[in-house]
Scaffold this active site. Sequence first.
Site, PDB file in Angstrom:
ATOM      1  N   HIS A   9     -40.173   6.571  21.461  1.00 43.65           N
ATOM      2  CA  HIS A   9     -41.212   6.604  22.495  1.00 43.65           C
ATOM      3  C   HIS A   9     -40.778   5.924  23.786  1.00 43.65           C
ATOM      4  O   HIS A   9     -41.233   6.295  24.858  1.00 43.65           O
ATOM      5  CB  HIS A   9     -42.520   5.986  21.966  1.00 43.65           C
ATOM      6  CG  HIS A   9     -42.332   4.647  21.340  1.00 43.65           C
ATOM      7  ND1 HIS A   9     -41.899   4.497  20.033  1.00 43.65           N
ATOM      8  CD2 HIS A   9     -42.504   3.412  21.830  1.00 43.65           C
ATOM      9  CE1 HIS A   9     -41.815   3.218  19.749  1.00 43.65           C
ATOM     10  NE2 HIS A   9     -42.173   2.533  20.823  1.00 43.65           N
ATOM     11  N   HIS A  98     -10.711   5.156  22.022  1.00 40.82           N
ATOM     12  CA  HIS A  98     -10.242   4.218  21.002  1.00 40.82           C
ATOM     13  C   HIS A  98     -10.940   4.373  19.655  1.00 40.82           C
ATOM     14  O   HIS A  98     -10.329   4.137  18.612  1.00 40.82           O
ATOM     15  CB  HIS A  98     -10.429   2.778  21.469  1.00 40.82           C
ATOM     16  CG  HIS A  98      -9.483   2.391  22.566  1.00 40.82           C
ATOM     17  ND1 HIS A  98      -9.308   1.090  22.949  1.00 40.82           N
ATOM     18  CD2 HIS A  98      -8.671   3.118  23.365  1.00 40.82           C
ATOM     19  CE1 HIS A  98      -8.436   1.021  23.931  1.00 40.82           C
ATOM     20  NE2 HIS A  98      -8.035   2.254  24.208  1.00 40.82           N
ATOM     21  N   ARG A 132      -2.210   4.699  17.730  1.00 39.82           N
ATOM     22  CA  ARG A 132      -2.557   3.493  16.963  1.00 39.82           C
ATOM     23  C   ARG A 132      -4.051   3.439  16.641  1.00 39.82           C
ATOM     24  O   ARG A 132      -4.455   2.815  15.667  1.00 39.82           O
ATOM     25  CB  ARG A 132      -2.127   2.238  17.712  1.00 39.82           C
ATOM     26  CG  ARG A 132      -2.939   1.933  18.954  1.00 39.82           C
ATOM     27  CD  ARG A 132      -2.381   0.708  19.692  1.00 39.82           C
ATOM     28  NE  ARG A 132      -3.234   0.269  20.748  1.00 39.82           N
ATOM     29  CZ  ARG A 132      -3.267   0.766  21.972  1.00 39.82           C
ATOM     30  NH1 ARG A 132      -2.465   1.763  22.299  1.00 39.82           N
ATOM     31  NH2 ARG A 132      -4.083   0.287  22.891  1.00 39.82           N
TER      32      ARG A 132
END
Length: 154
Positions: A9, A98, A132
């Site tokens: 809401h 990331h 990575r």
Amino acid sequence: MKIFLGYDHRGIEAANHLAERLKAREHDVNMHGPAEGEFCDYPEIASAVCTRIVSGQGDVAVLIDATGVGMAIAANKVTGIRAASVHDEITAELSRTHNNANAICLSADLLGHRLMEKIVDLFLQTTFEGGRHERRVKKIEAIERGEDPSTITS
């Protein structure tokens, strides 16, 4: 892109504004939230929207409540969702590059429409960097499965 836009809401006005903008940019927008003047509990909205994302019915979720925090907590309980509470362009970009976030959670009370537009635009056009960061996302997935994330090495 198919976007599921969930709101409580407190987020109705912001959600309607974003939906118009996203539709004008030819995105398929699916709205989930209460009607004007009705109240709801944000965990129900987060669950409904995020369940659809992980089942492949949509590409990403944009969730809006008063702070963005409650939606993020609820959304992250859905296995396969990586929701980020995003408050600026940097967190929008990094949540994708990331963390490969598939949901962002925004504050209806603290962010203006223009900033929300910039955040959502950047989130949608940013892709996962991999490298990575892929290992780290795999560790998050291991936690979801109840596994030790330190066992993930690549």
